[in-house]
Design a protein around this motif. Structure first.
Motif, PDB file in Angstrom:
ATOM      1  N   THR A 263       0.866  -1.176   0.000  1.00 54.90           N
ATOM      2  CA  THR A 263       0.000   0.000   0.000  1.00 54.90           C
ATOM      3  C   THR A 263       0.903   1.225   0.000  1.00 54.90           C
ATOM      4  N   TYR A 264       0.408   2.324  -0.536  1.00 52.28           N
ATOM      5  CA  TYR A 264       1.217   3.534  -0.526  1.00 52.28           C
ATOM      6  C   TYR A 264       0.377   4.736  -0.138  1.00 52.28           C
ATOM      7  N   GLN A 265       1.058   5.714   0.404  1.00 51.81           N
ATOM      8  CA  GLN A 265       0.461   7.001   0.725  1.00 51.81           C
ATOM      9  C   GLN A 265       1.399   8.080   0.230  1.00 51.81           C
ATOM     10  N   ALA A 266       0.852   9.092  -0.443  1.00 51.37           N
ATOM     11  CA  ALA A 266       1.647  10.192  -0.979  1.00 51.37           C
ATOM     12  C   ALA A 266       1.463  11.419  -0.100  1.00 51.37           C
ATOM     13  N   LEU A 267       2.566  11.983   0.362  1.00 51.48           N
ATOM     14  CA  LEU A 267       2.551  13.131   1.254  1.00 51.48           C
ATOM     15  C   LEU A 267       3.407  14.248   0.663  1.00 51.48           C
ATOM     16  N   THR A 268       3.159  15.474   1.081  1.00 48.68           N
ATOM     17  CA  THR A 268       3.969  16.611   0.661  1.00 48.68           C
ATOM     18  C   THR A 268       4.844  17.034   1.834  1.00 48.68           C
ATOM     19  N   PRO A 269       6.140  16.751   1.767  1.00 51.88           N
ATOM     20  CA  PRO A 269       7.012  17.104   2.894  1.00 51.88           C
ATOM     21  C   PRO A 269       7.464  18.552   2.798  1.00 51.88           C
ATOM     22  N   GLY A 270       7.607  19.208   3.928  1.00 46.91           N
ATOM     23  CA  GLY A 270       8.145  20.555   3.955  1.00 46.91           C
ATOM     24  C   GLY A 270       7.266  21.558   3.235  1.00 46.91           C
ATOM     25  N   ASP A 271       7.908  22.560   2.634  1.00 49.47           N
ATOM     26  CA  ASP A 271       7.174  23.647   2.007  1.00 49.47           C
ATOM     27  C   ASP A 271       7.332  23.655   0.491  1.00 49.47           C
ATOM     28  N   ASP A 272       7.773  22.550  -0.104  1.00 48.39           N
ATOM     29  CA  ASP A 272       7.929  22.466  -1.554  1.00 48.39           C
ATOM     30  C   ASP A 272       6.769  21.657  -2.120  1.00 48.39           C
ATOM     31  N   PRO A 273       5.780  22.309  -2.764  1.00 56.42           N
ATOM     32  CA  PRO A 273       4.626  21.563  -3.280  1.00 56.42           C
ATOM     33  C   PRO A 273       4.974  20.646  -4.444  1.00 56.42           C
ATOM     34  N   ASP A 274       6.186  20.786  -4.996  1.00 55.32           N
ATOM     35  CA  ASP A 274       6.601  19.941  -6.116  1.00 55.32           C
ATOM     36  C   ASP A 274       7.385  18.724  -5.654  1.00 55.32           C
ATOM     37  N   GLN A 275       7.387  18.451  -4.358  1.00 55.50           N
ATOM     38  CA  GLN A 275       7.979  17.218  -3.841  1.00 55.50           C
ATOM     39  C   GLN A 275       6.875  16.322  -3.281  1.00 55.50           C
ATOM     40  N   ILE A 276       6.989  15.031  -3.533  1.00 52.42           N
ATOM     41  CA  ILE A 276       6.025  14.062  -3.011  1.00 52.42           C
ATOM     42  C   ILE A 276       6.799  12.950  -2.318  1.00 52.42           C
ATOM     43  N   LEU A 277       6.462  12.704  -1.066  1.00 46.61           N
ATOM     44  CA  LEU A 277       7.044  11.603  -0.309  1.00 46.61           C
ATOM     45  C   LEU A 277       6.094  10.408  -0.379  1.00 46.61           C
ATOM     46  N   PHE A 278       6.581   9.292  -0.902  1.00 51.25           N
ATOM     47  CA  PHE A 278       5.799   8.070  -0.977  1.00 51.25           C
ATOM     48  C   PHE A 278       6.243   7.128   0.137  1.00 51.25           C
ATOM     49  N   VAL A 279       5.280   6.688   0.926  1.00 49.69           N
ATOM     50  CA  VAL A 279       5.535   5.756   2.015  1.00 49.69           C
ATOM     51  C   VAL A 279       4.825   4.449   1.705  1.00 49.69           C
ATOM     52  N   TYR A 280       5.571   3.357   1.678  1.00 45.16           N
ATOM     53  CA  TYR A 280       5.026   2.028   1.378  1.00 45.16           C
ATOM     54  C   TYR A 280       4.808   1.250   2.669  1.00 45.16           C
ATOM     55  N   GLY A 281       3.833   0.404   2.646  1.00 50.36           N
ATOM     56  CA  GLY A 281       3.567  -0.502   3.753  1.00 50.36           C
ATOM     57  C   GLY A 281       2.940  -1.781   3.236  1.00 50.36           C
ATOM     58  N   THR A 282       2.715  -2.722   4.127  1.00 49.48           N
ATOM     59  CA  THR A 282       2.074  -3.985   3.763  1.00 49.48           C
ATOM     60  C   THR A 282       1.021  -4.336   4.808  1.00 49.48           C
ATOM     61  N   GLU A 283       0.109  -5.210   4.431  1.00 50.46           N
ATOM     62  CA  GLU A 283      -0.928  -5.654   5.350  1.00 50.46           C
ATOM     63  C   GLU A 283      -0.297  -6.495   6.461  1.00 50.46           C
ATOM     64  N   PRO A 284      -0.563  -6.136   7.741  1.00 48.85           N
ATOM     65  CA  PRO A 284       0.041  -6.905   8.842  1.00 48.85           C
ATOM     66  C   PRO A 284      -0.323  -8.392   8.748  1.00 48.85           C
ATOM     67  N   GLY A 285       0.690  -9.230   8.921  1.00 47.38           N
ATOM     68  CA  GLY A 285       0.475 -10.668   8.902  1.00 47.38           C
ATOM     69  C   GLY A 285       0.334 -11.274   7.526  1.00 47.38           C
ATOM     70  N   SER A 286       0.464 -10.489   6.494  1.00 46.36           N
ATOM     71  CA  SER A 286       0.284 -10.987   5.131  1.00 46.36           C
ATOM     72  C   SER A 286       1.586 -11.559   4.585  1.00 46.36           C
ATOM     73  N   PRO A 287       1.498 -12.394   3.550  1.00 46.13           N
ATOM     74  CA  PRO A 287       2.724 -12.865   2.889  1.00 46.13           C
ATOM     75  C   PRO A 287       3.572 -11.707   2.372  1.00 46.13           C
ATOM     76  N   SER A 288       2.939 -10.624   1.970  1.00 46.00           N
ATOM     77  CA  SER A 288       3.700  -9.474   1.487  1.00 46.00           C
ATOM     78  C   SER A 288       4.547  -8.867   2.594  1.00 46.00           C
ATOM     79  N   GLU A 289       3.996  -8.826   3.831  1.00 46.87           N
ATOM     80  CA  GLU A 289       4.782  -8.314   4.951  1.00 46.87           C
ATOM     81  C   GLU A 289       5.994  -9.204   5.189  1.00 46.87           C
TER      82      GLU A 289
END
Length: 317
Positions: A263-289
């Motif tokens: 899964t991913y979430q896109a965030l805007t770090p700091g004060d630069d609107p042209d930067q995107i921080l992507f944070v990845y995660g996985t479902e707890p207990g899943s084979p992907s984790e």
């Protein structure tokens, strides 16, 4: 059919909006627009006709034709909203249309204009120290993280993101770009289980950036290079779609740990609107984790040294 004299009358500032409107109209069927009427007769194309879209948006056919032929440089916010609603545009597409339709200041006319200066390159983007610290923290919690800037340049990533996708820090600076990786690196076709969708989304993200920064020479050079070297890019770029990533999932087929879904979430770090921080995660207990933790463990025991973040000297504020 386009007016034979259109190219002579078309203003370069309005061409992107004209192309976007034509593309969006061609993708919307009469049934989707609520015009499923047998009296409409046989149609040569599947999309809406100009007069149908004009009627749905509440504008004259002549006015809409001028917009779509690039003979009007801008439109009011009310007209753009009406067109966006009639075309069933999503939030990213609606915002893109407003960006393209925004009037731009015109330079004062001169009898003898001076030679045009060489296009100025925008200053390099910098990743704030706090964002680097956050990438390190994400690494410690087994979460891949990376930062994209303008033109989808990869500005930073932690070690786990480098192991999952590719180590952009090992590439020449000019090649640290998500679009270049997706369309030109053979590894990307094997890595993404649905490469076709990833490619289309990548081009649509780049198209959104082009709407916000139409005068960026580096972006124009990137699009030109990708168009020459990738027929797939030429195809999806011509679709004129835009996309803004917020949350979602992505499927990988990693050569070391096999299939996994993040899964991913896109965030805007700091004060630069042209930067995107992507944070990845996985479902707890899943084979992907399990697969991601195996990849993290392999990364820790691999024979590499240095910081867990892909930090270049002097790359942060």
């Amino acid at each position: 059919m386009r007016d034979p004299g259109q190219m002579d009358r078309e203003h370069p500032d309005s061409a992107p909006m004209a192309e976007f409107l034509r593309s969006a109209r061609s993708r919307l069927t009469p049934q989707e627009a609520g015009l499923d009427d047998p009296s409409l007769g046989r149609r040569r194309v599947s999309g809406l006709r100009r007069e149908e879209l004009a009627r749905l948006a509440g504008v004259s056919v002549d006015y809409y034709t001028r917009l779509e032929q690039g003979r009007s440089r801008s439109a009011s916010a009310e007209v753009l909203d009406a067109l966006a609603t009639a075309l069933h545009l999503d939030d990213a597409e609606r915002g893109h249309l407003h960006t393209l339709g925004r009037p731009r200041p015109q330079p004062a006319r001169r009898r003898r204009p001076p030679p045009a200066p060489a296009p100025l390159l925008p200053p390099p983007q910098r990743v704030h120290r706090a964002t680097w610290d956050l990438l390190d923290t994400l690494q410690q919690t087994c979460r891949p993280g990376f930062v994209l800037g303008r033109r989808l340049d990869v500005l930073a990533h932690n070690q786990l993101a480098g192991r999952l996708i590719t180590d952009f820090r090992a590439l020449p600076a000019a090649e640290r770009n998500q679009a270049r990786f997706v369309f030109l690196d053979p590894h990307a076709r094997e890595l993404y289980r649905d490469w076709t969708r990833v490619a289309a989304d990548t081009a649509a993200m780049l198209r959104l950036d082009a709407g916000r920064h139409p005068d960026d020479p580096a972006l124009s050079a990137l699009v030109g290079d990708l168009s020459i070297r990738s027929k797939e890019f030429r195809r999806v770029w011509s679709d004129n779609k835009v996309h803004r990533r917020t949350t979602g999932t992505k499927d990988y087929h990693h050569p070391l740990v096999g299939d996994l879904t993040v899964t991913y979430q896109a965030l805007t770090p700091g004060d630069d609107p042209d930067q995107i921080l992507f944070v990845y995660g996985t479902e707890p207990g899943s084979p992907s984790e399990t697969s991601l933790r195996l990849l993290a463990q392999w990364s820790r025991t691999a024979a590499d040294t240095g910081s867990v973040t892909a930090q270049a000297p002097g790359a942060h504020d």
